[in-house]
Motif scaffolding. Sequence first.
Motif, short mmCIF file in Angstrom:
data_model
loop_
_atom_site.label_atom_id
_atom_site.label_comp_id
_atom_site.label_asym_id
_atom_site.label_seq_id
_atom_site.Cartn_x
_atom_site.Cartn_y
_atom_site.Cartn_z
N ASP A 155 0.82 -1.22 0.00
CA ASP A 155 0.00 0.00 0.00
C ASP A 155 0.85 1.27 0.00
O ASP A 155 0.38 2.34 -0.37
CB ASP A 155 -0.93 0.01 1.22
N THR A 156 2.09 1.15 0.42
CA THR A 156 3.00 2.30 0.43
C THR A 156 3.68 2.52 -0.92
O THR A 156 4.35 3.54 -1.11
CB THR A 156 4.08 2.11 1.51
N ASP A 157 3.53 1.60 -1.85
CA ASP A 157 4.20 1.70 -3.14
C ASP A 157 3.56 2.78 -4.02
O ASP A 157 2.32 2.91 -4.08
CB ASP A 157 4.16 0.37 -3.88
N THR A 158 4.41 3.51 -4.72
CA THR A 158 3.98 4.49 -5.70
C THR A 158 4.75 4.22 -6.99
O THR A 158 5.57 3.30 -7.06
CB THR A 158 4.27 5.93 -5.22
N THR B 273 8.39 3.94 -6.47
CA THR B 273 8.93 2.72 -5.88
C THR B 273 9.55 1.82 -6.93
O THR B 273 10.57 1.16 -6.68
CB THR B 273 7.82 1.95 -5.13
N ARG C 266 -3.49 -0.09 -3.93
CA ARG C 266 -4.02 1.15 -3.36
C ARG C 266 -3.78 2.34 -4.29
O ARG C 266 -4.67 3.18 -4.46
CB ARG C 266 -3.40 1.42 -2.00
N ASN C 267 -2.59 2.43 -4.88
CA ASN C 267 -2.22 3.66 -5.60
C ASN C 267 -2.19 3.52 -7.12
O ASN C 267 -1.69 4.41 -7.81
CB ASN C 267 -0.86 4.15 -5.09
N PHE C 268 -2.70 2.40 -7.63
CA PHE C 268 -2.73 2.20 -9.09
C PHE C 268 -4.02 1.46 -9.45
O PHE C 268 -4.65 0.83 -8.60
CB PHE C 268 -1.57 1.31 -9.58
N THR C 269 -4.36 1.51 -10.71
CA THR C 269 -5.32 0.53 -11.22
C THR C 269 -4.56 -0.78 -11.42
O THR C 269 -3.33 -0.79 -11.44
CB THR C 269 -5.92 0.98 -12.56
N GLU D 17 -2.40 -0.42 -14.49
CA GLU D 17 -1.20 0.41 -14.27
C GLU D 17 -0.14 -0.38 -13.51
O GLU D 17 1.05 -0.33 -13.85
CB GLU D 17 -1.58 1.67 -13.49
#
Length: 447
Positions: free
Chosen positions: A339-342, A345, A403-406, A409
Motif C-alpha cells: 500500500d505504500t508503493d507508488t 517505488t 491502493r495507488n494504481f489501477t 497500471e
Amino acid sequence: MKQYKATLISMSGVRVYNPKLLELGLTLPGFVERSQVIASLPSLGLLTLASHTPDNWKIAYKELDHYTEQDIQHIIDEQPDIIAFSALTARINETYALATKFRQWGIRIIMGGLHVTAMPAEAMQFADSVIQGEGELAWPSLLRDFEKGKLQPHYSSLSHSGLNFNLHQAKIPRYDLLDISKYNRLTLQTTRGCPLHCHFCAASRTISSYKKKPLELIRKELDKIFGLWNRPFIELADDNTFVDKIWSKQLLDLFSKYPMKWFTETDISVAHDDELLEKLARANCSQILIGFETTTANGLKNLDKANWKYKQFDHYFKAIEKIQSYGISVNGCFILGFDTDTVETFTTTEQFIKQSNLTEVQVTMLTPFPNTALYYQLKSQNRLLQENYWDKCTLFDATFHPRNFTVQEFEGLFQNLMARIYTEENKKERKSHFKAVLKEKSNTINT
C-alpha cells in the motif's frame, strides 16, 4: 499382513498467466531461471510422508507438471488404494479437478500441504480426507484408519489438536524413490517455520512453529543423499535457516565435511556475525536468498510483528557488501504492490538493485495467499479481484486492487521493470561484479 498401495503426487511447476510477462520470460533467462529451479525440486513433504509409511504399504512417487490423459490412465491402471496430493496454491484448482476424476474410479483421495492447511473446508469437498499441518503424525494414523475402514475426513497436527511433532522423531525422506537423473538439485530441510512472521508470508507458521532439526539426523540425511549422488547441489527447504546463530554454526561445521554446493533462505542478520560468514564460506554455500521485501523504509513498517525488518533497513547496502565479500552471493528478494508503493517505488527498486551490486534478484508481486494476515486485510477491504483466484497465486499475476494504481497500471509498471532488470546485459553485469569480488578475495588470500 494385507498389502496396500499409495501413490503420492506432487503437482509441480507453476504457470504465469499474464501474457506479457510470459512473453518476457521466453526471452529473459534471469526471469525464468529461479522459477525453473523451483519447478524442478522434488516434493520433500511427500518424500517425508513416504518415510513414515508402514511397511505393508507400497509407495509410488510421481510429479505432474505437464501430463497427458495417458499419464492419468496409467496411474488409474496401477490401482492404488490411496492417492495423496501435495500442491501449491497456484495449482490447487487443477488438483481438485484431478482428484474428482480419480475418485470416480473409486480411489480414495488425501490432500495436505500449505493450501489445504489454510483452507481445509474447501479441500474436503474434493478429498476423502485432508491433513492440516505437519503430516508425520497424522499420516500413519490415517493409514491405520483406512485399513480398518474408518478413514476420518480431517486429521490435524496444528496446535489446537494437541499434537506436536518433535523433529527428533523425524525419519530420513525417501530420496530413493526419485530418479536422480531428472534433477539438478535435491532438497533438505534443517528448520521449519520462521519467527519473524511477516503479514504476507504463507509459510512462516502455517504448517509449523519455528523448530530446528537435530544435527545427527541432518547428517544421516546427507549420507543418504550422497549414497545416491556423488556431488549433489542441495537447496534447503527452510524459511529462515540461520535464526539460531549457535546452532547454525554447528550446522555449518557439519556441512563443511561434505563436498557439496548449496543454497538457502535466511535474513539479513547473518551479516552481523563474522564467524558465521566465515563458516558459510568454508561450507561452500553458493548463495543465500534474503527477503529485503521493499526499497522504501516506510514500506517495511508493520511488515512483521516486531518491526524487525524495518529496523534493518539502513544496513541493507553494507550487509550485502559484507556477505558477498566472503564469497557468498546474495539473491535479493523484492515485492511490489504494498500500500505504500507508488510509481517512484519501481524506480527506486531498479536503482537499489544496481547500486547494491546484488548478484541475483527475485522481484515478485505481492500475493495474498489464503489464511495470511494480508489475505484477511484485503478481503475485509473488498480488494480481492475474485473469490477464488488461486490459479493466479504465481507471484507474477495481479490478484487484488492496489491502493495507488489501477490493476492495469500496476501490471504495466511491473512488466516494464522486469523487462529492464532481467536483460541479459544486466544479468551479466551483476554476475561480473561478484566474480570481481571473488577474484579480489582470492588475491587477498594468496598474498
